[in-house]
Design an enzyme around this catalytic site. Structure first.
Site, PDB file in Angstrom:
ATOM      1  N   SER A 140      26.967  19.265  10.312  1.00  0.00           N
ATOM      2  CA  SER A 140      28.303  18.660  10.233  1.00  0.00           C
ATOM      3  C   SER A 140      29.295  19.523  10.989  1.00  0.00           C
ATOM      4  O   SER A 140      29.174  20.754  11.012  1.00  0.00           O
ATOM      5  CB  SER A 140      28.762  18.558   8.779  1.00  0.00           C
ATOM      6  OG  SER A 140      30.146  18.264   8.727  1.00  0.00           O
ATOM      7  N   TYR A 154      30.170  21.424   0.753  1.00  0.00           N
ATOM      8  CA  TYR A 154      29.551  20.697   1.874  1.00  0.00           C
ATOM      9  C   TYR A 154      29.323  21.641   3.061  1.00  0.00           C
ATOM     10  O   TYR A 154      28.228  21.671   3.647  1.00  0.00           O
ATOM     11  CB  TYR A 154      30.461  19.539   2.272  1.00  0.00           C
ATOM     12  CG  TYR A 154      29.888  18.596   3.301  1.00  0.00           C
ATOM     13  CD1 TYR A 154      28.719  17.881   3.062  1.00  0.00           C
ATOM     14  CD2 TYR A 154      30.541  18.391   4.513  1.00  0.00           C
ATOM     15  CE1 TYR A 154      28.215  16.991   4.001  1.00  0.00           C
ATOM     16  CE2 TYR A 154      30.048  17.501   5.451  1.00  0.00           C
ATOM     17  CZ  TYR A 154      28.884  16.803   5.189  1.00  0.00           C
ATOM     18  OH  TYR A 154      28.384  15.920   6.127  1.00  0.00           O
TER      19      TYR A 154
HETATM   20  P1  NDP Z   1      25.426   7.374   4.845  1.00  0.00           P
HETATM   21  O1  NDP Z   1      25.957   7.653   3.496  1.00  0.00           O
HETATM   22  O2  NDP Z   1      26.019   6.272   5.638  1.00  0.00           O
HETATM   23  O3  NDP Z   1      23.836   7.159   4.772  1.00  0.00           O
HETATM   24  C1  NDP Z   1      23.118   8.096   4.034  1.00  0.00           C
HETATM   25  C2  NDP Z   1      21.636   7.884   4.213  1.00  0.00           C
HETATM   26  O4  NDP Z   1      20.968   8.898   3.461  1.00  0.00           O
HETATM   27  C3  NDP Z   1      21.140   6.569   3.666  1.00  0.00           C
HETATM   28  O5  NDP Z   1      19.984   6.203   4.351  1.00  0.00           O
HETATM   29  C4  NDP Z   1      20.849   6.909   2.210  1.00  0.00           C
HETATM   30  O6  NDP Z   1      19.861   6.073   1.613  1.00  0.00           O
HETATM   31  C5  NDP Z   1      20.320   8.308   2.342  1.00  0.00           C
HETATM   32  N1  NDP Z   1      20.605   9.104   1.151  1.00  0.00           N
HETATM   33  C6  NDP Z   1      21.733   9.120   0.426  1.00  0.00           C
HETATM   34  N2  NDP Z   1      21.617   9.958  -0.621  1.00  0.00           N
HETATM   35  C7  NDP Z   1      20.373  10.479  -0.538  1.00  0.00           C
HETATM   36  C8  NDP Z   1      19.621  11.375  -1.333  1.00  0.00           C
HETATM   37  N3  NDP Z   1      20.125  11.919  -2.432  1.00  0.00           N
HETATM   38  N4  NDP Z   1      18.369  11.666  -0.952  1.00  0.00           N
HETATM   39  C9  NDP Z   1      17.824  11.105   0.140  1.00  0.00           C
HETATM   40  N5  NDP Z   1      18.479  10.251   0.933  1.00  0.00           N
HETATM   41  C10 NDP Z   1      19.732   9.939   0.592  1.00  0.00           C
HETATM   42  O7  NDP Z   1      25.559   8.775   5.621  1.00  0.00           O
HETATM   43  P2  NDP Z   1      25.826   9.109   7.162  1.00  0.00           P
HETATM   44  O8  NDP Z   1      24.979   8.282   8.022  1.00  0.00           O
HETATM   45  O9  NDP Z   1      27.288   9.147   7.377  1.00  0.00           O
HETATM   46  O10 NDP Z   1      25.328  10.632   7.201  1.00  0.00           O
HETATM   47  C11 NDP Z   1      24.063  11.020   7.697  1.00  0.00           C
HETATM   48  C12 NDP Z   1      24.067  12.539   7.855  1.00  0.00           C
HETATM   49  O11 NDP Z   1      25.103  12.918   8.753  1.00  0.00           O
HETATM   50  C13 NDP Z   1      24.315  13.295   6.559  1.00  0.00           C
HETATM   51  O12 NDP Z   1      23.521  14.459   6.533  1.00  0.00           O
HETATM   52  C14 NDP Z   1      25.780  13.659   6.656  1.00  0.00           C
HETATM   53  O13 NDP Z   1      26.085  14.805   5.887  1.00  0.00           O
HETATM   54  C15 NDP Z   1      25.921  13.906   8.142  1.00  0.00           C
HETATM   55  N6  NDP Z   1      27.284  13.794   8.647  1.00  0.00           N
HETATM   56  C16 NDP Z   1      27.977  12.608   8.566  1.00  0.00           C
HETATM   57  C17 NDP Z   1      29.255  12.536   9.057  1.00  0.00           C
HETATM   58  C18 NDP Z   1      30.072  11.299   9.007  1.00  0.00           C
HETATM   59  O14 NDP Z   1      31.287  11.370   9.292  1.00  0.00           O
HETATM   60  N7  NDP Z   1      29.506  10.139   8.684  1.00  0.00           N
HETATM   61  C19 NDP Z   1      29.898  13.707   9.668  1.00  0.00           C
HETATM   62  C20 NDP Z   1      29.080  14.878   9.746  1.00  0.00           C
HETATM   63  C21 NDP Z   1      27.825  14.898   9.239  1.00  0.00           C
HETATM   64  P3  NDP Z   1      20.277   4.689   0.845  1.00  0.00           P
HETATM   65  O15 NDP Z   1      20.681   3.739   1.942  1.00  0.00           O
HETATM   66  O16 NDP Z   1      19.037   4.260   0.151  1.00  0.00           O
HETATM   67  O17 NDP Z   1      21.393   5.019  -0.069  1.00  0.00           O
END
Ligand code: NDP
Length: 245
Positions: A140, A154
Site C-alpha cells: 500500500s 494498516y
Molecule cells: P476489496 O475489498 O475490493 O477486495 C478484497 C478481496 O480480498 C476480495 O476478493 C475479498 O474476498 C478478499 N478478502 C477480504 N477479506 C479477506 C480475508 N480476511 N481473507 C482472505 N481474503 C479476503 O479490496 P481491494 O481490491 O481494494 O484491495 C486489494 C489489496 O490491495 C489489499 O491488500 C489492499 O490492502 C490493497 N490496497 C488497496 C488500495 C485501495 O485503495 N483499494 C490501496 C492500497 C492497497 P470476498 O470478495 O469473498 O470478500
C-alpha cells in the site's frame, strides 16, 4: 501470449484489484486459481470470465486469518493445474482507525491476513514453483507515506511486506524466482470507492489528482509476471498516481 502454459494463484481474486489481476493474467495466457473470503458468487463470476478466455480457472474459499485454509489453497491450486508459477498475494483487510480505538483483535486479524498469510503462501508456493517463478505482493502507498492519521495498524502490516519481499528475492534469486512488492495508491474498489466519503481527500494526495483503476495495478502485475520482469526483483514499486512523490 506471454504467460501461455503458466499457472497463477491470486488471493482475493473475487473483487477489486485481485479480480482485475486474475482476468489480466488469464488474458496473458495463464491458468488462474483464486481465493475469496465470503463472496462465492463473485468468485464464480471471475472463474466463468477466465474460462471464457479459454483458460482453466479454479476458486476456493480461504480466510487469510485461517492458516490451514491458506495452505490448502496453495495445495489445491498446484494440484488443479499440476504446477504453480505465479503467486499474487493480494488479499488484505483495511484495518484503518485511530490508534486508541484499535483492539487486540483488530491487530491480530490485520497481521494474520496482511502479513502471516502472504508469508505462508510464499513459503508453500515456492515448494511447487519451478525455476523462474514469480511472487508479487500487494502492499500500500500507506507503507511509503503516512499522509494522514489512522493508518498505524494498516501501515505496520503493509510495511512488513517490504522485508518479506526483499528477503524472498535474496533467498530465491538463485532459482530465478523473483519477488516484488507493488504499493497501490487509492484505487477504486469496494474497499476504497472513488465516490466514498474521503475520496476527494485521498485524491488530493496524489500527483495525478485521481483514483487509480484496478486494471492499472493489474498492468504492473502482468509486467512483473511475464518475461518482461525477469531481471526485476526485491523492488517496491509505487503504482500510486504519485501519492508518495
Ligand atoms: P476489496 O475489498 O475490493 O477486495 C478484497 C478481496 O480480498 C476480495 O476478493 C475479498 O474476498 C478478499 N478478502 C477480504 N477479506 C479477506 C480475508 N480476511 N481473507 C482472505 N481474503 C479476503 O479490496 P481491494 O481490491 O481494494 O484491495 C486489494 C489489496 O490491495 C489489499 O491488500 C489492499 O490492502 C490493497 N490496497 C488497496 C488500495 C485501495 O485503495 N483499494 C490501496 C492500497 C492497497 P470476498 O470478495 O469473498 O470478500
Amino acid at each position: 501470449m506471454t504467460l501461455d502454459g503458466k499457472a497463477a494463484l491470486v488471493t482475493g481474486g473475487s473483487r477489486g484489484i485481485g479480480e482485475a489481476v486474475a482476468i489480466r493474467l488469464a488474458e496473458e495466457g495463464a491458468d488462474v486459481a483464486l481465493t475469496y473470503h465470503s463472496q462465492a458468487g463473485r468468485a464464480a463470476d471471475v472463474v466463468d470470465r477466465i474460462k471464457a478466455l479459454g483458460r482453466r480457472a479454479w476458486a476456493v474459499q480461504a480466510d487469510g486469518a485461517d492458516a490451514q485454509a491458506v495452505l490448502a489453497a496453495v495445495e489445491g491450486a498446484a494440484a488443479e493445474f499440476g504446477r504453480l508459477d505465479i503467486l499474487v498475494n493480494n488479499a488484505g483487510v483495511g484495518a484503518l482507525g485511530p490508534l486508541a480505538e484499535l483492539s487486540l483483535d483488530d491487530v491480530d486479524r490485520a497481521l494474520a491476513v496482511n502479513v502471516r498469510a502472504p508469508f505462508l503462501l510464499a513459503q508453500a508456493a515456492t515448494a511447487h514453483m519451478a525455476d523462474g517463478g514469480r511472487i508479487i505482493n500487494i502492499g500500500s502507498c500507506m507503507a511509503e507515506r503516512a499522509a494522514f492519521p489512522g493508518g498505524s495498524l494498516y501501515a505496520t502490516s503493509k510495511t512488513a511486506l517490504t522485508g518479506l519481499t526483499k528477503a524472498l528475492a535474496r533467498e530465491l534469486g538463485p532459482r530465478g524466482i523473483t519477488a516484488n512488492l507493488i504499493h497501490p495508491g487509492p484505487v477504486d474498489t469496494d474497499m476504497n470507492p472513488a465516490d466514498g466519503e474521503s475520496a476527494a481527500f485521498q485524491s488530493g494526495f496524489t500527483a495525478l489528482g485521481r483514483y487509480g483503476r484496478p486494471s492499472e495495478i493489474a498492468a504492473t502485475v502482468a509486467h512483473l509476471a511475464g518475461d518482461s520482469g525477469r531481471y526485476l526483483t526485491g523492488a517496491s514499486i509505487a503504482v500510486d498516481g504519485g501519492f508518495a512523490a
